[in-house]
Write an enzyme that holds these catalytic residues in place. Sequence first.
Site, PDB file in Angstrom:
ATOM      1  CB  THR A  76      -0.890   0.014   1.260  1.00 33.38           C
ATOM      2  OG1 THR A  76      -1.649  -1.184   1.276  1.00 33.38           O
ATOM      3  CG2 THR A  76      -1.833   1.206   1.254  1.00 33.38           C
ATOM      4  CB  ALA A 100       8.731  -2.290  -2.521  1.00 29.95           C
ATOM      5  CG  PHE A 103       6.503  -5.193  -4.232  1.00 32.31           C
ATOM      6  CD1 PHE A 103       7.439  -5.838  -3.429  1.00 32.31           C
ATOM      7  CD2 PHE A 103       5.511  -4.466  -3.622  1.00 32.31           C
ATOM      8  CE1 PHE A 103       7.371  -5.755  -2.047  1.00 32.31           C
ATOM      9  CE2 PHE A 103       5.427  -4.369  -2.242  1.00 32.31           C
ATOM     10  CZ  PHE A 103       6.362  -5.021  -1.457  1.00 32.31           C
ATOM     11  CG  HIS A 135      -0.902   5.402 -11.366  1.00 33.40           C
ATOM     12  ND1 HIS A 135       0.200   6.213 -11.227  1.00 33.40           N
ATOM     13  CD2 HIS A 135      -0.477   4.137 -11.077  1.00 33.40           C
ATOM     14  CE1 HIS A 135       1.247   5.482 -10.868  1.00 33.40           C
ATOM     15  NE2 HIS A 135       0.873   4.217 -10.772  1.00 33.40           N
ATOM     16  CE  LYS A 139      -0.962   5.722  -7.294  1.00 34.99           C
ATOM     17  NZ  LYS A 139      -0.947   4.653  -6.283  1.00 34.99           N
ATOM     18  N   GLY A 145       3.364   6.513  -5.053  1.00 33.68           N
ATOM     19  CA  GLY A 145       4.530   6.160  -4.234  1.00 33.68           C
ATOM     20  C   GLY A 145       5.763   5.989  -5.106  1.00 33.68           C
ATOM     21  CB  THR A 146       6.201   4.452  -8.462  1.00 29.64           C
ATOM     22  OG1 THR A 146       5.605   3.247  -7.993  1.00 29.64           O
ATOM     23  CG2 THR A 146       7.322   4.140  -9.426  1.00 29.64           C
TER      24      THR A 146
HETATM   25  N1  LIG Z   1       3.858  -1.316  -4.162  1.00 26.26           N
HETATM   26  C1  LIG Z   1       3.403  -1.702  -5.369  1.00 26.26           C
HETATM   27  O1  LIG Z   1       4.123  -2.326  -6.169  1.00 26.26           O
HETATM   28  C2  LIG Z   1       1.972  -1.419  -5.730  1.00 26.26           C
HETATM   29  C3  LIG Z   1       1.433  -1.848  -6.936  1.00 26.26           C
HETATM   30  C4  LIG Z   1       0.093  -1.640  -7.198  1.00 26.26           C
HETATM   31  C5  LIG Z   1      -0.698  -1.006  -6.244  1.00 26.26           C
HETATM   32  N2  LIG Z   1      -0.142  -0.565  -5.091  1.00 26.26           N
HETATM   33  C6  LIG Z   1      -0.943   0.042  -4.011  1.00 26.26           C
HETATM   34  O2  LIG Z   1      -1.633  -1.017  -3.341  1.00 26.26           O
HETATM   35  C7  LIG Z   1      -2.848  -0.521  -2.785  1.00 26.26           C
HETATM   36  C8  LIG Z   1      -4.009  -1.420  -3.214  1.00 26.26           C
HETATM   37  O3  LIG Z   1      -4.134  -1.412  -4.625  1.00 26.26           O
HETATM   38  P1  LIG Z   1      -5.307  -2.221  -5.370  1.00 26.26           P
HETATM   39  O4  LIG Z   1      -5.172  -1.862  -6.803  1.00 26.26           O
HETATM   40  O5  LIG Z   1      -5.294  -3.650  -4.961  1.00 26.26           O
HETATM   41  O6  LIG Z   1      -6.583  -1.500  -4.746  1.00 26.26           O
HETATM   42  P2  LIG Z   1      -8.090  -2.080  -4.663  1.00 26.26           P
HETATM   43  O7  LIG Z   1      -8.942  -0.903  -4.322  1.00 26.26           O
HETATM   44  O8  LIG Z   1      -8.425  -2.883  -5.864  1.00 26.26           O
HETATM   45  O9  LIG Z   1      -8.051  -3.076  -3.406  1.00 26.26           O
HETATM   46  C9  LIG Z   1      -7.897  -2.662  -2.074  1.00 26.26           C
HETATM   47  C10 LIG Z   1      -8.602  -3.684  -1.195  1.00 26.26           C
HETATM   48  O10 LIG Z   1      -8.302  -3.371   0.165  1.00 26.26           O
HETATM   49  C11 LIG Z   1      -9.508  -3.547   0.906  1.00 26.26           C
HETATM   50  N3  LIG Z   1      -9.429  -2.794   2.163  1.00 26.26           N
HETATM   51  C12 LIG Z   1      -9.623  -1.488   2.378  1.00 26.26           C
HETATM   52  N4  LIG Z   1      -9.486  -1.207   3.686  1.00 26.26           N
HETATM   53  C13 LIG Z   1      -9.200  -2.383   4.310  1.00 26.26           C
HETATM   54  C14 LIG Z   1      -8.968  -2.741   5.663  1.00 26.26           C
HETATM   55  N5  LIG Z   1      -9.007  -1.834   6.651  1.00 26.26           N
HETATM   56  N6  LIG Z   1      -8.688  -4.027   5.945  1.00 26.26           N
HETATM   57  C15 LIG Z   1      -8.648  -4.964   4.966  1.00 26.26           C
HETATM   58  N7  LIG Z   1      -8.891  -4.687   3.648  1.00 26.26           N
HETATM   59  C16 LIG Z   1      -9.166  -3.398   3.340  1.00 26.26           C
HETATM   60  C17 LIG Z   1     -10.616  -3.049  -0.035  1.00 26.26           C
HETATM   61  O11 LIG Z   1     -11.899  -3.502   0.361  1.00 26.26           O
HETATM   62  C18 LIG Z   1     -10.140  -3.656  -1.355  1.00 26.26           C
HETATM   63  O12 LIG Z   1     -10.628  -4.971  -1.539  1.00 26.26           O
HETATM   64  C19 LIG Z   1      -2.929   0.936  -3.234  1.00 26.26           C
HETATM   65  O13 LIG Z   1      -2.401   1.758  -2.202  1.00 26.26           O
HETATM   66  C20 LIG Z   1      -2.015   1.000  -4.451  1.00 26.26           C
HETATM   67  O14 LIG Z   1      -1.464   2.298  -4.667  1.00 26.26           O
HETATM   68  C21 LIG Z   1       1.165  -0.767  -4.814  1.00 26.26           C
END
Ligand SMILES: NC(=O)c1ccc[n+]([C@@H]2O[C@H](COP(=O)([O-])OP(=O)(O)OC[C@H]3O[C@@H](n4cnc5c(N)ncnc54)[C@H](O)[C@@H]3O)[C@@H](O)[C@H]2O)c1
Length: 238
Positions: A76, A100, A103, A135, A139, A145-146
Amino acid sequence: MKIALVGYGKMGREIEKIALSRGHEIVSIIDVDNEADFDSEAFKSAAVAIEFTSPHSALNNFRRCFAAGVPVVAGTTGWLEHLDEVKQACEKDGKTFFYASNFSLGVNIFFALNKYLAKIMNQYPDYEVKMEEVHHIHKLDAPSGTAITLAEGVLENIARKNSWKLETAESDSDLPIHCIRRGEVPGIHEIIYESEVDTISIKHDAKSRKGFALGAVVAAEFTAGKKGLLGMDDMLKF
Ligand SMILES: NC(=O)c1ccc[n+]([C@@H]2O[C@H](COP(=O)([O-])OP(=O)(O)OC[C@H]3O[C@@H](n4cnc5c(N)ncnc54)[C@H](O)[C@@H]3O)[C@@H](O)[C@H]2O)c1
């Protein structure tokens, strides 16, 4: 290896597929409707929890994983103002946390390239630098973050730049980051250097979420059994 998923959205589902294909077992899946499962024996049995939720819920999820004694791999973004608390949990209480901003292997190669280019460009003040990130419309955080990690790579290496600014530079020492939210784009980042005579740009364009998900599972494999605050530099050692 036993893996717990915290967040079962776009990334959680992609990570599940890759984890299973690499022979891992998903012992617990937590989303908004079953947060009580942090206290379950199934969750506590995980060697690692992979957390991809939302900027507002991330810190509380990390706390709950730590309380259950489960190391965290966090994807996240948008929660870094709380990094000190997480660092303290690792340093003082012996917790394990891997973060990260991105990733994907390709993006991490791009991070290294960005720093190398910035080192060269430090000697050429005729070039102005800016960044653009694109994006999908769902989002929640901007800049990504990247983009923040890329901006840090530029600021560390270009003496004439001191801070990044969203959209518009307020002074010559600012690095502007322009954020575009469009359709279902998984993530595009471009760093652009422009002088009066030419433009140099480097760009990473993710084709899908698969690269992020694979990287998160490989990071979970790396994290199991380790202690402390970990990141891609520890794992990739470029
Ligand atoms: N670091 C990386 O490589 C990378 C890559 C892609 C996305 N991300 C980040 O990852 C995060 C999620 O992305 P996504 O595309 O899966 O989003 P998404 O909205 O599709 O999924 C998020 C999920 O988290 C759940 N959620 C929300 N609050 C919660 C809680 N308190 N407890 C448990 N579950 C909860 C939601 O119900 C949903 O199912 C974002 O912050 C995004 O920016 C990071």
